[in-house]
Design an enzyme around this catalytic site. Structure first.
Site, PDB file in Angstrom:
ATOM      1  N   CYS A 293      58.189  99.981 102.370  1.00  0.00           N
ATOM      2  CA  CYS A 293      58.699 100.220 101.003  1.00  0.00           C
ATOM      3  C   CYS A 293      59.697 101.372 100.948  1.00  0.00           C
ATOM      4  CB  CYS A 293      57.535 100.475 100.053  1.00  0.00           C
ATOM      5  SG  CYS A 293      56.255 101.537 100.721  1.00  0.00           S
TER       6      CYS A 293
ATOM      7  N   THR B 131      44.499  89.739  96.041  1.00  0.00           N
ATOM      8  CA  THR B 131      43.717  90.639  95.178  1.00  0.00           C
ATOM      9  C   THR B 131      44.166  92.093  95.291  1.00  0.00           C
ATOM     10  OG1 THR B 131      42.161  90.785  97.006  1.00  0.00           O
ATOM     11  CG2 THR B 131      41.588  89.265  95.229  1.00  0.00           C
TER      12      THR B 131
ATOM     13  N   ARG C 171      52.914 112.418 100.096  1.00  0.00           N
ATOM     14  CA  ARG C 171      52.237 111.644  99.041  1.00  0.00           C
ATOM     15  C   ARG C 171      52.038 112.551  97.833  1.00  0.00           C
ATOM     16  NH1 ARG C 171      52.094 106.443  99.537  1.00  0.00           N
ATOM     17  NH2 ARG C 171      51.288 106.633 101.659  1.00  0.00           N
TER      18      ARG C 171
ATOM     19  N   SER D  51      50.273 104.315  94.704  1.00  0.00           N
ATOM     20  CA  SER D  51      50.193 102.848  94.745  1.00  0.00           C
ATOM     21  C   SER D  51      50.653 102.312  96.104  1.00  0.00           C
ATOM     22  CB  SER D  51      51.011 102.214  93.614  1.00  0.00           C
ATOM     23  OG  SER D  51      52.379 102.508  93.781  1.00  0.00           O
TER      24      SER D  51
ATOM     25  N   HIS E 141      58.306 105.287  94.496  1.00  0.00           N
ATOM     26  CA  HIS E 141      58.588 106.328  95.485  1.00  0.00           C
ATOM     27  C   HIS E 141      59.931 106.989  95.161  1.00  0.00           C
ATOM     28  CE1 HIS E 141      55.286 104.778  97.660  1.00  0.00           C
ATOM     29  NE2 HIS E 141      55.889 104.111  98.629  1.00  0.00           N
TER      30      HIS E 141
HETATM   31  N1  LIG Z   1      51.388  99.242  98.348  1.00  0.00           N
HETATM   32  C1  LIG Z   1      52.669  99.227  98.700  1.00  0.00           C
HETATM   33  O1  LIG Z   1      53.549  99.834  98.059  1.00  0.00           O
HETATM   34  C2  LIG Z   1      53.113  98.460  99.895  1.00  0.00           C
HETATM   35  C3  LIG Z   1      54.476  98.295 100.095  1.00  0.00           C
HETATM   36  C4  LIG Z   1      54.907  97.576 101.197  1.00  0.00           C
HETATM   37  C5  LIG Z   1      53.988  97.026 102.041  1.00  0.00           C
HETATM   38  N2  LIG Z   1      52.652  97.192 101.824  1.00  0.00           N
HETATM   39  C6  LIG Z   1      51.739  96.552 102.761  1.00  0.00           C
HETATM   40  O2  LIG Z   1      51.103  95.468 102.096  1.00  0.00           O
HETATM   41  C7  LIG Z   1      49.755  95.327 102.574  1.00  0.00           C
HETATM   42  C8  LIG Z   1      48.791  95.384 101.411  1.00  0.00           C
HETATM   43  O3  LIG Z   1      48.927  96.619 100.751  1.00  0.00           O
HETATM   44  P1  LIG Z   1      48.227  96.911  99.359  1.00  0.00           P
HETATM   45  O4  LIG Z   1      48.759  98.224  98.934  1.00  0.00           O
HETATM   46  O5  LIG Z   1      48.346  95.747  98.452  1.00  0.00           O
HETATM   47  O6  LIG Z   1      46.684  97.080  99.834  1.00  0.00           O
HETATM   48  P2  LIG Z   1      45.342  96.822  99.016  1.00  0.00           P
HETATM   49  O7  LIG Z   1      45.548  97.085  97.570  1.00  0.00           O
HETATM   50  O8  LIG Z   1      44.306  97.579  99.729  1.00  0.00           O
HETATM   51  O9  LIG Z   1      45.071  95.232  99.188  1.00  0.00           O
HETATM   52  C9  LIG Z   1      44.759  94.689 100.435  1.00  0.00           C
HETATM   53  C10 LIG Z   1      44.672  93.173 100.311  1.00  0.00           C
HETATM   54  O10 LIG Z   1      44.448  92.616 101.604  1.00  0.00           O
HETATM   55  C11 LIG Z   1      43.277  91.814 101.570  1.00  0.00           C
HETATM   56  N3  LIG Z   1      42.598  91.869 102.845  1.00  0.00           N
HETATM   57  C12 LIG Z   1      42.102  92.957 103.468  1.00  0.00           C
HETATM   58  N4  LIG Z   1      41.500  92.605 104.627  1.00  0.00           N
HETATM   59  C13 LIG Z   1      41.612  91.268 104.729  1.00  0.00           C
HETATM   60  C14 LIG Z   1      41.197  90.300 105.675  1.00  0.00           C
HETATM   61  N5  LIG Z   1      40.530  90.661 106.779  1.00  0.00           N
HETATM   62  N6  LIG Z   1      41.480  89.011 105.448  1.00  0.00           N
HETATM   63  C15 LIG Z   1      42.154  88.631 104.334  1.00  0.00           C
HETATM   64  N7  LIG Z   1      42.573  89.487 103.392  1.00  0.00           N
HETATM   65  C16 LIG Z   1      42.320  90.795 103.595  1.00  0.00           C
HETATM   66  C17 LIG Z   1      42.449  92.409 100.461  1.00  0.00           C
HETATM   67  O11 LIG Z   1      41.481  91.461 100.036  1.00  0.00           O
HETATM   68  P3  LIG Z   1      40.087  91.936  99.359  1.00  0.00           P
HETATM   69  O12 LIG Z   1      40.417  92.297  97.929  1.00  0.00           O
HETATM   70  O13 LIG Z   1      39.264  90.726  99.462  1.00  0.00           O
HETATM   71  O14 LIG Z   1      39.599  93.095 100.151  1.00  0.00           O
HETATM   72  C18 LIG Z   1      43.523  92.683  99.435  1.00  0.00           C
HETATM   73  O15 LIG Z   1      43.905  91.504  98.787  1.00  0.00           O
HETATM   74  C19 LIG Z   1      49.565  96.415 103.623  1.00  0.00           C
HETATM   75  O16 LIG Z   1      49.848  95.869 104.881  1.00  0.00           O
HETATM   76  C20 LIG Z   1      50.611  97.448 103.244  1.00  0.00           C
HETATM   77  O17 LIG Z   1      51.015  98.216 104.333  1.00  0.00           O
HETATM   78  C21 LIG Z   1      52.191  97.880 100.761  1.00  0.00           C
END
Ligand SMILES: NC(=O)c1ccc[n+]([C@@H]2O[C@H](COP(=O)([O-])OP(=O)(O)OC[C@H]3O[C@@H](n4cnc5c(N)ncnc54)[C@H](OP(=O)(O)O)[C@@H]3O)[C@@H](O)[C@H]2O)c1
Length: 329
Positions: free
Chosen positions: A126, A9, A227, A156, A234
């Protein structure tokens, strides 16, 4: 392949589903996983609705591959549980990246390190991925000594809450804050948390991860991560000092010949990479390629990529594709 998308999600999760569908990834069963808050909701994949399940149910289903984008704490706790039941985990968080027992993989550079025993594989940060994609071919040819990088990072990259903060600020709505300050019309020299050495965690990821991916500790990286209120990708201003001298035309050719890298560099036509055009693309775009006239063997360039695609989802799916192609899963 029986595939679990953990964090389905989220910001990365949404793009993950899009990339899996676009690349026609061989999914035979799809498990969409998120926090307890989302269990029972539905998400669509290739026109079909899937009900979100919790982590315990996903482990019990013993998928072949689990792609995690759900934060470091979730990965630390749950990735080993998947690995124990035989699932190969590809993790987008920073939890395992610097663990010496785990591989940190950008497929174009070091997928050949992967073996069947790698049950938890780390996807780099990233901002690291787009940096090393451009640096790798140049390092091979000219041998890097020192890299100075300043980032201009998209909201993002922080997740759903940060994109909402920016949208609310633009619309003049009071809402939940992902950052300690407004982000609209601002630049925050603060990505991820501050560490004892005065750098942020994001800056130290940029300093450490390239050495691990390129398997070389002879060069150093110093970073400032900022940021800014963009959403598409980025950007990075990069200054690289090499041991050996280079020809600018050869640098452009080397970069253009690198799969996944596209040179956009023509001052006469105002051609250079920008996040609004990198958005939704898989490539790493490089431009403003020029000699640093103040120091020998030193190059300046500007690197832009969609952090949610090559910076996260695309890189993870490429790892999964490599595992399948080489019968490692
Ligand atoms: N955004 C980027 O550009 C990027 C790039 C590389 C890596 N990342 C990494 O990817 C990860 C997610 O980033 P995002 O930007 O997509 O964050 P986000 O939009 O905040 O999404 C977080 C996701 O993790 C789920 N989640 C949170 N706590 C959880 C738990 N206890 N058990 C199961 N699911 C859980 C959330 O589910 P709910 O909706 O149910 O809360 C949601 O699906 C992070 O570790 C981040 O560092 C992000």
């Amino acid at each position: 392949m029986r595939v679990a998308v953990v964090g389905a999600t989220g910001m990365v999760g949404e793009v993950m589903l899009k990339v899996l569908a676009e690349r026609n990834f061989p999914v035979t069963e799809l498990l969409l996983v998120a926090s307890e808050r989302s269990v029972g909701k539905t998400l669509a994949y290739k026109g079909k609705d899937y009900t979100i399940i919790g982590l315990s149910d996903a482990v019990a289903a013993q998928p072949d591959i689990a792609i995690f984008s759900a934060g470091g704490d979730t990965s630390l706790e749950w990735a080993p549980k998947f690995a124990e039941v035989g699932t190969t985990v590809i993790d987008n968080s920073s939890a395992w990246r610097m663990d010496p027992t785990k591989k940190l993989v950008v497929p174009e550079i070091n997928a050949n390190e992967l073996t069947t025993t790698d049950k938890i594989i780390a996807n780099p940060n990233c901002s690291t991925i787009q940096l090393v994609m451009a640096l790798a071919p140049l390092h091979k040819k000219y041998q890097m000594k020192r890299v100075l990088v300043s980032t201009y990072q998209s909201v993002s990259g922080t997740g759903v809450k940060a994109v909402r903060q920016l949208e609310n600020e633009i619309a003049g709505i009071q809402g939940e804050m992902a950052y300690p300050y407004p982000i609209s019309r601002n630049a925050l020299p603060h990505c991820d948390v501050f560490l004892e050495n005065g750098y942020t965690k994001e800056e130290m990821k940029l300093a450490r991860e390239p050495q691990k991916i390129l398997d070389d500790r002879t060069f150093s990286v110093s970073a400032t991560a900022v940021r800014i209120p963009t959403a598409g990708g980025h950007s990075e201003s990069v200054n690289v000092e090499f041991l050996n001298d280079f020809e600018l035309n050869e640098v452009r050719r080397l970069l253009n010949d690198t799969p996944g890298v596209t040179v956009q560099d023509n001052p006469d036509t105002n051609t250079y990479p920008m996040p609004i055009y990198a958005h939704d693309k898989d490539e790493v775009f490089v431009g403003r390629i020029r000699r640093d006239e103040t120091q020998r063997n030193t190059l300046n360039m500007w690197i832009v990529s969609d952090n949610l695609r090559k910076g996260a989802a695309t890189n993870a799916v490429q790892i999964a594709e490599y595992l399948i192609k080489n019968q490692l899963v």
